[in-house]
Design an enzyme around this catalytic site. Structure first.
Site, PDB file in Angstrom:
ATOM      1  N   SER A 106     -13.608 -18.823 -11.703  1.00 41.26           N
ATOM      2  CA  SER A 106     -14.468 -19.200 -10.555  1.00 41.26           C
ATOM      3  C   SER A 106     -14.726 -20.637 -10.538  1.00 41.26           C
ATOM      4  O   SER A 106     -14.063 -21.489 -11.690  1.00 41.26           O
ATOM      5  CB  SER A 106     -16.153 -18.984 -11.150  1.00 41.26           C
ATOM      6  OG  SER A 106     -16.376 -17.548 -11.049  1.00 41.26           O
ATOM      7  N   TYR A 152       0.838  -1.108   0.101  1.00 40.51           N
ATOM      8  CA  TYR A 152      -0.125  -0.214   0.175  1.00 40.51           C
ATOM      9  C   TYR A 152       0.914   1.114  -0.030  1.00 40.51           C
ATOM     10  O   TYR A 152       0.459   2.397  -0.573  1.00 40.51           O
ATOM     11  CB  TYR A 152      -0.869   0.149   0.998  1.00 40.51           C
ATOM     12  CG  TYR A 152      -2.326  -0.820   1.130  1.00 40.51           C
ATOM     13  CD1 TYR A 152      -3.299  -0.099   0.322  1.00 40.51           C
ATOM     14  CD2 TYR A 152      -2.088  -1.998   1.200  1.00 40.51           C
ATOM     15  CE1 TYR A 152      -4.576  -1.037   0.319  1.00 40.51           C
ATOM     16  CE2 TYR A 152      -3.339  -3.034   1.035  1.00 40.51           C
ATOM     17  CZ  TYR A 152      -4.624  -2.354   0.617  1.00 40.51           C
ATOM     18  OH  TYR A 152      -5.480  -2.972   0.158  1.00 40.51           O
ATOM     19  N   GLU A 155      -8.455  -7.342   4.890  1.00 38.77           N
ATOM     20  CA  GLU A 155      -7.763  -8.459   4.106  1.00 38.77           C
ATOM     21  C   GLU A 155      -6.951  -9.199   5.271  1.00 38.77           C
ATOM     22  O   GLU A 155      -6.883 -10.494   5.110  1.00 38.77           O
ATOM     23  CB  GLU A 155      -6.704  -7.611   3.232  1.00 38.77           C
ATOM     24  CG  GLU A 155      -7.435  -7.018   1.981  1.00 38.77           C
ATOM     25  CD  GLU A 155      -6.666  -6.066   1.381  1.00 38.77           C
ATOM     26  OE1 GLU A 155      -5.517  -6.109   1.416  1.00 38.77           O
ATOM     27  OE2 GLU A 155      -7.203  -5.212   0.628  1.00 38.77           O
TER      28      GLU A 155
END
Length: 390
Positions: free
Chosen positions: A217, A110, A152
């Site tokens: 998926s 970040y 997270e």
């Protein structure tokens, strides 16, 4: 990786001084946000080429889709902080957090984003970015980052792994062609059991040495194997089709994703388009294996009957349920899903497909009278989800 609890952006707030600056500068930032984000990515990838090679999807970057997603998320979060009437971005943040943990994003990364984003804002807006303006937008970024970092961390902990430790080496133990453009792969490795509807990130090393990731998926899976459906539409899927055979290995992450079957007694309505059928079949399969007595309605749209990759499996799973109905519409026959004719009253609705399809279905659902409206609507978009969070 999954949590019932959602991130709580309401715990974060700006000082009055910063809030006033953000209100005043939102218009010019909004007008230039795409230029800002393109400048940001150029700076970041120049300083950290490993990120575009090994983490970010190069296809999305080339199309500008990832930049649009970032622009929408930052602007939405800033607006929510200064406008009490703005929509709560909780679902946006939950979706971003799931994408991040599926890519193994860590807290320390970040700071890299922060440094390059702030530099891009200063470069694009020039003298308009006074020290006070820079400080206010810096505060917005770290408030948003704080929400995501904490959520997270909890998602990683939900599967008992340290932050970022989600990649596993998986062997391809089955490969099956479903249609001209869709293959199913079974990946065997040391996983954790997925929830119905979740996805895994698959990574392959391309000919130029870059390790590229794409999320797919899961049709069905457990702690030993994931079965996925892959439509050939980019670098990773093409490499899988042309260069990966049974017995080969790929990188795959522990399952993530916020579109999961919820514990409920409500009727279930599944609505998908194209390869968006994959998480729906995952949910349908779970209902079938657990002998659910919930009413299930499945509405699927595709180009044609031949392009419907999971038709046979879908119908077989539905036939095994006590109360299930499957309806397919095909664009080649000028057909479309008609929400007004479907029974959505009090149901949990799950949507998956492309942006235009999902936007149209959401608009149709919103137009239903109150007595025909569903209890809940959950969705997954198979692209960066900028339009969903405006």
């Amino acid at each position: 990786m999954y949590l019932q609890e959602k991130p709580d952006p309401k715990l974060n707030y700006l000082s009055e001084e910063h809030a006033e600056i953000i209100k005043a500068t939102l218009p010019p930032v909004g007008e230039n946000i795409e230029t800002i984000t393109k400048t940001f990515y150029n700076k970041m990838f120049t300083a950290h080429p490993e990120l575009i090679a090994n983490t970010f999807n190069r296809g999305n970057q080339k199309q500008g889709a990832q930049q649009k997603a970032l622009a929408a998320s930052v602007a939405t979060f800033a607006t929510q902080l200064v406008d009490p009437n703005a929509p709560d971005p909780v679902m946006m943040l939950d979706r971003i957090a799931h994408k991040h943990v599926s890519l193994g994003i860590r807290k320390d990364q970040y700071q890299i984003v922060h440094d390059n984003l702030m530099a891009a804002i200063a470069e694009v807006l020039g003298d308009a970015v006074t020290p006070e303006v820079a400080e206010a937008w810096d505060a917005v970024y770290w408030l948003m980052a704080d929400v995501l970092i904490k959520h997270e961390a909890k998602l990683y902990a939900s599967d008992g792994v340290t932050d970022g430790d989600v990649f596993r080496r998986a062997e391809v133990t089955a490969k099956e062609q479903l249609t001209e453009s869709v293959f199913a792969y079974t990946l065997t490795g040391d996983f954790t059991a997925p929830r119905p509807g979740q996805y895994t990130s698959v990574g392959v090393t391309l000919d130029d040495g870059a390790r590229q990731l794409r999320q797919y998926s899961i049709i069905e899976g457990d702690e030993h194997s994931y079965r996925i459906a892959v439509e050939t539409d980019g670098e990773v899927s093409t490499f899988l089709r042309d260069h990966v055979a049974i017995g080969d290995t790929v990188d795959a992450t522990l399952a993530a994703g916020d579109l999961v079957l919820q514990d409920s007694d409500n009727p279930v309505v599944l609505i998908s388009s194209g390869i968006g059928s994959t998480p729906m079949v995952g949910i349908l399969g779970h209902l079938s294996r657990t002998h659910s007595d919930r009413k299930v309605t499945y509405l699927h749209a595709d180009n044609s009957e031949d392009s419907w990759a999971q038709q046979a499996e879908t119908r077989a799973l539905a036939e095994a349920l006590a109360d299930a109905n499957v309806t397919a519409t095909f664009r080649s026959q000028d057909q479309r899903v008609n929400i007004a004719e479907a029974d959505l009253a009090g149901a949990d609705v799950y949507l998956c497909g492309g942006a235009n399809f999902l936007q149209g279905i959401r608009d149709d659902i919103a137009a239903l009278p109150a007595d025909k409206a569903p209890a809940n609507v959950y969705f997954e978009l198979f692209s960066p989800n900028d339009w969903l969070i405006n």
